[in-house]
Design a protein around this motif. Structure first.
Motif, PDB file in Angstrom:
ATOM      1  N   ASP A 158       0.850  -1.188   0.000  1.00  0.00           N
ATOM      2  CA  ASP A 158       0.000   0.000   0.000  1.00  0.00           C
ATOM      3  C   ASP A 158       0.886   1.238   0.000  1.00  0.00           C
ATOM      4  OD1 ASP A 158       1.053  -0.174   2.550  1.00  0.00           O
ATOM      5  OD2 ASP A 158      -0.769   0.451   3.569  1.00  0.00           O
ATOM      6  N   CYS A 160      -2.999  -5.062  -4.010  1.00  0.00           N
ATOM      7  CA  CYS A 160      -2.461  -3.884  -3.330  1.00  0.00           C
ATOM      8  C   CYS A 160      -3.558  -2.848  -3.109  1.00  0.00           C
ATOM      9  CB  CYS A 160      -1.316  -3.265  -4.143  1.00  0.00           C
ATOM     10  SG  CYS A 160       0.153  -4.314  -4.258  1.00  0.00           S
ATOM     11  N   GLU A 161      -3.351  -1.990  -2.134  1.00  0.00           N
ATOM     12  CA  GLU A 161      -4.278  -0.894  -1.847  1.00  0.00           C
ATOM     13  C   GLU A 161      -3.604   0.403  -2.268  1.00  0.00           C
ATOM     14  OE1 GLU A 161      -6.634   1.123   1.945  1.00  0.00           O
ATOM     15  OE2 GLU A 161      -5.738  -0.868   2.141  1.00  0.00           O
TER      16      GLU A 161
END
Length: 608
Positions: free
Chosen positions: A166, A191-192
């Protein structure tokens, strides 16, 4: 006249040129190093290479010079400077950050927000001049970090994989695309991304070089903003080596068809939405055209992995049957297919080795999988609704069917609402080669729903009959007896996850005194206190980490561990401000470190 000419004039025979003296033999130490380096190249397992490096200094030196792959499985455990000194010729580096329980929102945000920054600086300073690939997992990575890497990585760099990371955005991806001209792999998985609503999204796909690229793998299924299709199509067209493509949910079925036409060498496909859109690419699209797209270019023989289906149009699902026979991996974890839809293609999936599905397939769908997928080795059955009171979709019936039909199963993650000891015992008997068993009964403290007994005997059978088991996740109503079984028979266990289980500290004592190879221990919401924790003092130095949250630990008990084991880093993480003035411990995270306690400690972390 020279002296030599005078001798020849006097009738003397000419002098023979002196033979060149052979070069001196290399020192014995150098010979030994050369031989060792040649031999060590055949050692692949990190454990074997680590053992070889401990023999003596020359072996350590040779192993250091030939180590190509380096894994730092806790980014806080070793500094980049130490890793560079130890492995100066590393080609592949894997870095892992947050512990796994962070995936369940148990770790406060910002716990190790700057942990990657020293590594980014070291990589930019050519600490690993031969670096070819970098893999990051559960690490906060900023756009500035990616920009620094992109501008400084060596010309040999080819692959970047970001998994469960992230902190970065499209701007960081654009920097990678524009500066890493030799990039072959760019995988951004689960993923963020840090895309603010007011920020302009960078067209990172258009940032790749204008000419032909060397891309072989591109994954961005988790990228939530829309990617301009024209730029994506142009990139695929000028990437003739592209074999793996996983696209996000904004790519429609018609656009997917056009992309597939540009990739004759496709082996791994993430389909995007798998639904027709409103654009020009989808006008007139029908079932037959998609069937042709999958059947063309020999994809029935080349395509081995299929994923995506982010917004599935069920009427197009039968088209994948044309490529199903050669598939070894299928991920349907975003597609809530029902049993009838599974039957449309699963009969052709006879080579399938890895399968991820939602529990929407129900027991009937799992029975079909067991009937046709005899080569299955890895199965994940994930919840459509992860709440404790969700509808019951799969049960012991599906688990029993899988164990009877898929005898080569090596790894299973199974979410359900109820289970029986008999079904788990059957699996242990039918699949003795099992290495990973993760059973998640979502309701807390739920017993065998047929007999009302604890699930002790089921988990006991797993550790007793599956002698190669390395990872175990427990659930349901478990007493101390289950952990006695685990301690007695879990000699191969390396990772153990426990939640809402056990009666007393005796359960933890069984684990720490019996599981001699245990490296990772994750515990949440169990009645384990200081006595259980202190029973593992003899083993903690051999473990990678211990996580305990929601248990009955005290500050005094944790301080005793820190006092007796000064090389362990003992972090107390307080995510609940109301606990600040009590003696209780919210989260204990304890790990080995060659560097000692870290310096970037957030306010909610106390290092003893």
């Amino acid at each position: 006249m020279s002296e030599e000419d005078e001798d020849q004039a006097a009738g003397a025979p000419p002098k023979r040129p002196r033979a060149a003296s052979p070069p001196p033999p290399p020192p014995p130490d150098q010979v030994l190093d050369n031989v060792l380096e040649t031999v060590l190249q055949f050692l692949r397992a990190p454990g074997d290479r680590g053992a070889a490096s401990l023999v003596c200094r020359s072996w350590h030196r040779a192993e250091s010079a030939t180590r190509a792959s380096v894994a730092v499985r806790n980014i806080l455990a070793a500094s980049p400077a130490r890793a560079a000194r130890r492995f100066p010729n590393a080609h592949h580096i894997l870095l892992k950050g947050r512990p796994r329980f962070a995936d369940f929102n148990l770790l406060p945000p910002g716990w190790a927000a700057s942990a990657f920054r020293p590594w980014a600086a070291a990589l930019a300073a050519a600490a690993f001049p031969a670096l070819r690939s970098l893999s990051l997992k559960r690490i906060t990575v900023t756009d500035d970090d990616l920009d620094l890497l992109a501008r400084s990585l060596p010309p040999s760099f080819r692959e970047l994989s970001l998994l469960l990371c992230d902190g970065f955005s499209s701007r960081g991806l654009a920097s990678l695309a524009s500066h890493c001209r030799g990039l072959r792999v760019l995988d951004v998985v689960d993923c963020e991304l840090n895309e603010e609503e007011d920020d302009e999204v960078s067209d990172w796909v258009a940032a790749f070089p204008r000419g032909h690229t060397d891309l072989e793998s591109l994954s961005f299924e988790c990228f939530t903003p829309q990617v301009p299709f024209a730029a994506l199509e142009a990139l695929v067209a000028r990437s003739p080596r592209l074999r793996r493509l996983r696209i996000n949910q904004h790519v429609s079925l018609g656009q997917l068809r056009r992309l597939m036409a540009l990739m004759p060498r496709l082996t791994h496909l993430g389909t995007g939405s798998f639904r027709p859109g409103d654009g020009a690419e989808d006008e007139g699209l029908d079932f037959g055209q998609m069937l042709t797209a999958f059947a063309s270019a020999g994809r029935a023989n080349s395509l081995v992995s299929l994923s995506g289906f982010r917004d599935l149009a069920p009427e197009y699902l039968p088209t994948i049957a044309t490529v199903a026979a050669n598939l070894t991996s299928m991920d349907l974890s975003y597609a809530p297919v029902n049993p009838d839809q599974v039957l449309l293609f699963i009969g052709q999936c006879r080579s399938l080795e890895t399968l991820w599905v939602l529990d929407s397939v129900r027991d009937e769908g799992l029975q079909a999988v067991a009937m046709y997928c005899k080569k299955l080795q890895v199965l994940r059955v994930l919840p459509l609704d992860a709440h404790e009171d969700a509808d019951e979709l799969v049960s012991e019936v599906g688990l029993t069917a899988i164990s009877e039909g898929c005898r080569d199963l090596r790894s299973i993650l199974y979410f359900c609402q109820r289970m029986t000891n008999a079904a788990v015992i059957t699996m242990s008997q039918n699949c003795p080669e099992m290495k990973v068993f993760r059973l998640c009964i979502m309701g807390r403290h739920r017993p065998d729903h047929v007999t009302g007994e604890p699930m002790d005997e089921g988990f006991g059978a797993i550790v007793r009959n599956c002698s190669k088991l390395t990872r175990l996740s427990t659930s349901g109503h478990l007493t101390d007896r289950a952990f006695e079984y685990i301690g007695n028979y879990g000699s191969s266990l390396r990772t153990l996850s426990v939640a809402f289980a056990g009666d007393s500290d005796l359960a933890l004592q069984h684990i720490l005194q019996g599981c001699s190879k245990l490296e990772k221990l994750e515990i949440r919401d169990c009645p384990f206190g200081d006595a259980g924790l202190l029973s593992g003092m003899h083993h903690f130095y051999n473990m990678r980490f211990v996580w305990m949250s929601g248990c009955s630990l005290t500050l005094q008990g944790c301080e005793e561990v820190a006092r007796q084991l000064p090389r362990m880093v003992v972090e107390l993480i307080n995510s609940q401000p109301e606990m600040e003035k009590t003696d209780g411990v919210d989260i204990l995270y304890m790990y080995r470190s060659l560097e000692g306690p870290r310096e970037d400690v957030p306010p909610f972390v106390k290092i003893l």
